[in-house]
Motif scaffolding. Structure first.
Motif, PDB file in Angstrom:
ATOM      1  N   ILE A  61      -7.286   4.449 -13.642  1.00  0.00           N
ATOM      2  CA  ILE A  61      -7.848   3.168 -14.064  1.00  0.00           C
ATOM      3  C   ILE A  61      -8.226   2.412 -12.798  1.00  0.00           C
ATOM      4  N   ALA A  62      -9.451   1.884 -12.762  1.00  0.00           N
ATOM      5  CA  ALA A  62      -9.908   1.112 -11.606  1.00  0.00           C
ATOM      6  C   ALA A  62      -9.277  -0.273 -11.665  1.00  0.00           C
ATOM      7  N   VAL A  63      -8.553  -0.635 -10.607  1.00  0.00           N
ATOM      8  CA  VAL A  63      -7.917  -1.945 -10.532  1.00  0.00           C
ATOM      9  C   VAL A  63      -8.423  -2.640  -9.281  1.00  0.00           C
ATOM     10  N   HIS A  64      -8.866  -3.873  -9.475  1.00  0.00           N
ATOM     11  CA  HIS A  64      -9.466  -4.629  -8.378  1.00  0.00           C
ATOM     12  C   HIS A  64      -8.577  -5.812  -8.015  1.00  0.00           C
ATOM     13  N   GLY A  65      -7.552  -5.519  -7.224  1.00  0.00           N
ATOM     14  CA  GLY A  65      -6.641  -6.548  -6.750  1.00  0.00           C
ATOM     15  C   GLY A  65      -5.671  -7.009  -7.813  1.00  0.00           C
ATOM     16  N   GLY A  66      -4.796  -7.907  -7.439  1.00  0.00           N
ATOM     17  CA  GLY A  66      -3.798  -8.444  -8.354  1.00  0.00           C
ATOM     18  C   GLY A  66      -2.394  -8.076  -7.914  1.00  0.00           C
ATOM     19  N   PHE A  67      -1.489  -7.989  -8.906  1.00  0.00           N
ATOM     20  CA  PHE A  67      -0.076  -7.725  -8.638  1.00  0.00           C
ATOM     21  C   PHE A  67       0.461  -6.721  -9.653  1.00  0.00           C
ATOM     22  N   VAL A  68       1.526  -6.022  -9.270  1.00  0.00           N
ATOM     23  CA  VAL A  68       2.279  -5.210 -10.217  1.00  0.00           C
ATOM     24  C   VAL A  68       3.681  -5.812 -10.276  1.00  0.00           C
ATOM     25  N   GLU A  69       4.177  -5.983 -11.511  1.00  0.00           N
ATOM     26  CA  GLU A  69       5.507  -6.525 -11.749  1.00  0.00           C
ATOM     27  C   GLU A  69       6.299  -5.459 -12.499  1.00  0.00           C
ATOM     28  N   VAL A  70       7.370  -4.976 -11.876  1.00  0.00           N
ATOM     29  CA  VAL A  70       8.156  -3.880 -12.432  1.00  0.00           C
ATOM     30  C   VAL A  70       9.492  -4.400 -12.946  1.00  0.00           C
TER      31      VAL A  70
END
Length: 138
Positions: A61-70
């Motif tokens: 999946i193309a993701v253009h910046g941001g954050f990941v919260e686990v």
């Protein structure tokens, strides 16, 4: 349980929501592999494909910046924008890559502001192309 809920959200919509076996993202520090029961954390993301494995199938999946919260049983990707392979117009992405490369080759010192925009546009286009052509697996 060998899955966790993955949700990919943009300001406009919920792009993806499914139980998955693993996730690989590219954070600011490099590639991160996330499995069920991972310790909680939050980190910024690079403009890059992410890989999702679910039921023996891996998609990008193309993701253009941001954050990941686990969290232990849920991962949320809060992205500026995100695109599934079927949503990417490959011709448009290749044209965007060519425009960005031309801008970078013909830049002047006075156009420093446009330089950053052109580099970001190039990263986004390359990410879309990799995801669309199946070369986004990390």
């Amino acid at each position: 349980m060998n899955t966790f809920l993955l949700e990919i959200v943009t300001p406009e919509r919920l792009v993806y929501s499914k139980q998955v076996n693993s996730l690989t993202v590219r954070g600011i520090e490099g590639a991160l592999g996330i499995l069920p029961g991972h310790i909680p954390f939050v980190t910024p993301l690079q403009v890059a494909p992410l890989s999702v494995k679910s039921d023996g199938v891996t998609i990008s999946i193309a993701v253009h910046g941001g954050f990941v919260e686990v969290h232990k049983d849920k991962v949320t990707v809060l992205a500026e924008s995100a695109e599934l392979p079927v949503d990417i117009d490959l011709e448009r992405a290749e044209a965007a890559r060519e425009r960005a490369e031309r801008r970078l080759q013909t830049r002047n010192k006075q156009e420093d502001i446009d330089l950053g925009r052109a580099e970001l546009a190039l990263q986004r286009a390359v990410t879309r192309i990799k995801v669309s052509t199946g070369k986004g697996q990390q």
